[in-house]
Structure formats: structure tokens, C-alpha cells
Design a protein around this motif. Structure first.
Motif, mmCIF file in Angstrom:
data_model
loop_
_atom_site.group_PDB
_atom_site.id
_atom_site.type_symbol
_atom_site.label_atom_id
_atom_site.label_comp_id
_atom_site.label_asym_id
_atom_site.label_seq_id
_atom_site.Cartn_x
_atom_site.Cartn_y
_atom_site.Cartn_z
ATOM 1 N N ASN A 1 -4.465 -0.546 -3.321
ATOM 2 C CA ASN A 1 -3.139 -1.658 -3.087
ATOM 3 C C ASN A 1 -3.025 -2.682 -3.781
ATOM 4 O O ASN A 1 -4.131 -3.287 -4.505
ATOM 5 C CB ASN A 1 -3.282 -1.923 -1.580
ATOM 6 N N ILE A 2 -2.145 -3.629 -3.567
ATOM 7 C CA ILE A 2 -2.023 -5.063 -4.321
ATOM 8 C C ILE A 2 -1.748 -6.066 -3.296
ATOM 9 O O ILE A 2 -0.594 -5.947 -2.466
ATOM 10 C CB ILE A 2 -0.948 -4.900 -5.376
ATOM 11 N N SER A 3 -2.832 -7.003 -3.324
ATOM 12 C CA SER A 3 -2.384 -8.270 -2.466
ATOM 13 C C SER A 3 -2.034 -9.487 -3.047
ATOM 14 O O SER A 3 -2.580 -9.454 -4.275
ATOM 15 C CB SER A 3 -3.459 -8.619 -1.722
ATOM 16 N N PHE B 1 -2.972 6.335 -4.749
ATOM 17 C CA PHE B 1 -2.025 5.390 -5.766
ATOM 18 C C PHE B 1 -3.240 4.316 -6.151
ATOM 19 O O PHE B 1 -3.454 3.631 -5.485
ATOM 20 C CB PHE B 1 -0.921 4.874 -4.923
ATOM 21 N N LEU B 2 -2.987 4.274 -7.238
ATOM 22 C CA LEU B 2 -3.983 3.112 -8.022
ATOM 23 C C LEU B 2 -3.254 1.945 -8.707
ATOM 24 O O LEU B 2 -2.173 2.238 -9.299
ATOM 25 C CB LEU B 2 -4.981 3.635 -9.015
ATOM 26 N N PHE C 1 2.035 0.935 -9.530
ATOM 27 C CA PHE C 1 1.077 1.736 -9.088
ATOM 28 C C PHE C 1 1.052 2.895 -10.074
ATOM 29 O O PHE C 1 2.133 3.315 -10.731
ATOM 30 C CB PHE C 1 1.100 2.272 -7.860
ATOM 31 N N VAL C 2 -0.164 3.618 -10.415
ATOM 32 C CA VAL C 2 -0.151 5.094 -10.852
ATOM 33 C C VAL C 2 -0.408 6.055 -9.701
ATOM 34 O O VAL C 2 -1.107 6.153 -8.918
ATOM 35 C CB VAL C 2 -1.086 5.036 -11.873
ATOM 36 N N THR D 1 1.003 -1.370 -0.025
ATOM 37 C CA THR D 1 -0.010 -0.084 0.141
ATOM 38 C C THR D 1 0.847 1.276 -0.037
ATOM 39 O O THR D 1 1.512 1.561 1.158
ATOM 40 C CB THR D 1 -0.814 0.031 1.160
ATOM 41 N N PRO D 2 0.941 1.936 -0.971
ATOM 42 C CA PRO D 2 1.910 3.116 -1.166
ATOM 43 C C PRO D 2 1.235 4.341 -0.550
ATOM 44 O O PRO D 2 -0.170 4.420 -0.527
ATOM 45 C CB PRO D 2 2.096 3.254 -2.559
ATOM 46 N N VAL D 3 1.883 5.083 0.210
ATOM 47 C CA VAL D 3 1.316 6.195 0.886
ATOM 48 C C VAL D 3 2.374 7.482 0.722
ATOM 49 O O VAL D 3 3.642 7.319 0.933
ATOM 50 C CB VAL D 3 1.008 6.091 2.346
#
Length: 364
Positions: free
Chosen positions: A116-118, A94-95, A131-132, A21-23
Motif C-alpha cells: 500500500n502507499i501512505s 499489488f506492490l 502499483f504493479v 490499498t488495492p484489492v
């Protein structure tokens, strides 16, 4: 890194699950201007819809899964310096790059979209968790996204704002009208006040209190389109108006946008004669305090060679950079790797004719 690549070396055992999960929630004004509000307004009216789902998401300032005039109000408060951050959103979203929008013209149709990506039961290194990044409020792509990127010099001229000069008596209350000298799509600036206080914003059909921020020694404005506005001031001392008003970018950056969408500088023209633009200014670094990197912005009244020097509290020089810079707004990125210390620091900008010093804090 500044190319967007990341890795967690040997961090996860085979067969484990993970979520990335980017922040990023700093420098909310980065890339945001009144011209973004002009474009968002055109999108809402349907005259010039935003063509990218990511830019539509960027326009959703209050994170309501819609783009409305409330988003414009929130972003304008940010531009005017009333907000230091958006109360209902982060600076970036971030998508998942692989996420497919059911309707790209309405990315909120199938919310929530993947932020996020799991991955479960990993058996090898993953190389496609991309992510974009969407900078909230920036719908025209002017954000400075990393330390190696520099702002483009896109200035295409100067918008003159006409003001009638006059002598001012101490204790006097009086009105001043500011008129743009040409047709533009919008403009914004800070006005430093010396010996003046804003008493009232005189409303008109085109502008109101939402277009202004009022501070102890300044006011800011952000207005779509051209025209005029009037403020009522109270004089705390006697003087000449042209010496009591100073155009600035210290809170709201001074700029305008012509009919072609190009950036213009802004200058005051007093009684058709004296022209005064933004002078030499060194701005507070953003973000501050900072951890990984920060941006030091400054304004030069003319093209010049300038030197930025960073000191610690003992006066020891930690970093210096000298270069030739264009007239107008410029910025220098500072990276933690270049300044190997933490705590209170000082930075000084010098040209052949001017200098200024400010404080900043680098944290662990």
C-alpha cells in the motif's frame, strides 16, 4: 479504469493523511496453467530461474515468502478444480511501483514489501501513487487483466493422446491407459464421463493422485512432461469406450505445451483411428456472481462466426455481440455499463451449427 488510472476527486481535504490499498480477489484461474507449474519447477531446481521479482512473488501461491513444491501442489489443485480459490492467498497482490527490492532474485529477502502507499499531510494532488499488479500463479504473463484485453491465439498444433477403444459391459471394472503421442513439457484437460465412474488412479513413477481431480461425471488431469497414465473405471452401462470418454475444457482447460513452450490443442485418438478433440462448449462466466465485469469463455471446434446474447428473466435482450472467432478457446468480456441491470441473467452463444445457454448473476 482499464488503463490502470484511478482518482478520488475532491475526497480528501488538504493536510489530511491517507493510505491506498488495492484489492482484487476474483477469477483465480485467470492466467494459470500447468505450464506455469513447469516454469516454477524449473525455478526451484535452478535450471531456469524466474528473472523478475514479480514473477517470483506470483509463484508463491501459499504466501509463505518462499517458492517451494508446496506452491506447485496448491496451484495444481486450483487447476484441477479441487480448489475454487487459493486458501492462503488472494488472486492478485499489488506492490508499490517505487518499492526497491534489496535482492530482485529473492524478493522475500526484505519482506514485508510495500503493498500500500501512505501519505501524510497532503498539500496537493498526488499523481504518482502507482502499483504493479501481480497475478498469483501466472509466471508466464498470460493473464487477461482487463475488459479490453483479449486472449492471444497461440496454438501451434495438436497433442494426440492415444487410447485403445473397446466394448464395455455394464458392471465391468477395467483399466484404461492414456499415452501422449509426442514429447511435451506438460498437458492438462477435463475428461467428461458417460456411464463411467473412476474407481482408482493407478500410480506410477511420474504420476499420482495429486495429478488428478475426480468428480461425479468427469476427471481432470494436470501433468508435467509427456508419458502415460492409467485409470481404473467401473462401467454403469454397456457401450463403446470412445463414446463414453469426451475431452473437455469445462473444469480444467484442455491444452498442452510443446518443447518450445507453445500451446497445443489436445485430442484423443482411439485405436489409432478416430480422433476426437474438444467440441462446442460454453463455459460458466468468471467471476460469477459479478459486479463490475466478467469474462465469458467458450470453445469452438472450428473457426466460426458466433453471437453472444444476454437476456434478463423476462427474455428481454440486454446485450449482443457478434464476431468471427478462431478455433479453440475464446472469451468475451462483459462490462456492467453494457448491461444496465442486476439479478439473474441468461447468456446464449450461437453459431451456425451449435448453441448453448447458461445462467449468471450480476450483483450491485
Amino acid at each position: 479504469n482499464n488503463q490502470g488510472y484511478y482518482a478520488f476527486g475532491n475526497a480528501l481535504p488538504l493536510g489530511s493523511d491517507y493510505t491506498v490499498t488495492p484489492v482484487k480477489d476474483d477469477n483465480p484461474m485467470n492466467g494459470v496453467s500447468t505450464f506455469d507449474l513447469v516454469l516454477i519447477s524449473k525455478h526451484i531446481l535452478g535450471t531456469e530461474p524466474l528473472t523478475s521479482p514479480y514473477r517470483i512473488i506470483a509463484a508463491d501461491a501459499n504466501k509463505s515468502n518462499s517458492v517451494t513444491t508446496f506452491d506447485i501442489l496448491e496451484l495444481r489443485k486450483l487447476i484441477l478444480g479441487i480448489y475454487t480459490e487459493l486458501p492462503n492467498n488472494t488472486s492478485w497482490r499489488f506492490l508499490d511501483e517505487g518499492f526497491a527490492f534489496s535482492d530482485p532474485s529473492n524478493p522475500f529477502y526484505n519482506v514485508p514489501f510495500a503493498e500500500n502507499i501512505s501519505v501524510g499531510d497532503i498539500q496537493s494532488s498526488q499523481v504518482d501513487d502507482n502499483f504493479v499488479g501481480v497475478k498469483i500463479g501466472d509466471v508466464n504473463g498470460t493473464v487477461i487483466a482487463n475488459a479490453t484485453q483479449v486472449a492471444e491465439d497461440r496454438t501451434a498444433g495438436t497433442l494426440l493422446v492415444d487410447v485403445e477403444d473397446r466394448d464395455v459391459k455394464a458392471g465391468e471394472t477395467f483399466e484404461v491407459t492414456f499415452r501422449t503421442a509426442e514429447q511435451v513439457q506438460g498437458f492438462q484437460f477435463t475428461m467428461n464421463l458417460t456411464g463411467l465412474k473412476v474407481e482408482e488412479i493407478v500410480k506410477s513413477d511420474k504420476v499420482g493422485v495429486d495429478n488428478f481431480g475426480v468428480f461425479q461425471d468427469a476427471f481432470t488431469t494436470s501433468i508435467d512432461g509427456a508419458g502415460e497414465f492409467t485409470l481404473r473405471f467401473r462401467a454403469e452401462k454397456a457401450g463403446k469406450l470412445s463414446e463414453m470418454l469426451q475431452l473437455s475444457s469445462r473444469i480444467t482447460r484442455a491444452e498442452a505445451y510443446n518443447v518450445n513452450g507453445q500451446n497445443l490443442e489436445v485430442a484423443l485418438r482411439f485405436s489409432g483411428n478416430t480422433i476426437a478433440g474438444v467440441g462446442f462448449e460454453l463455459y460458466q462466466n468468471q467471476p460469477n456472481p459479478w459486479v463490475g465485469r466478467t469474462m465469458v469463455g467458450f470453445h469452438l471446434p472450428a473457426e466460426a462466426t458466433a453471437t453472444l446474447t444476454v437476456y434478463d428473466e423476462t427474455g428481454r435482450i440486454l446485450f449482443t455481440q457478434k464476431g468471427d472467432f478462431a478455433k479453440g478457446y475464446n472469451a468475451i468480456s462483459l462490462d456492467r455499463n453494457l448491461i444496465n441491470t442486476v439479478g439473474l441473467l441468461y447468456y446464449k452463444l450461437e453459431t451456425a451449427t451449435d448453441s448453448a445457454t447458461r445462467k449468471m448473476v450480476q450483483t450491485r
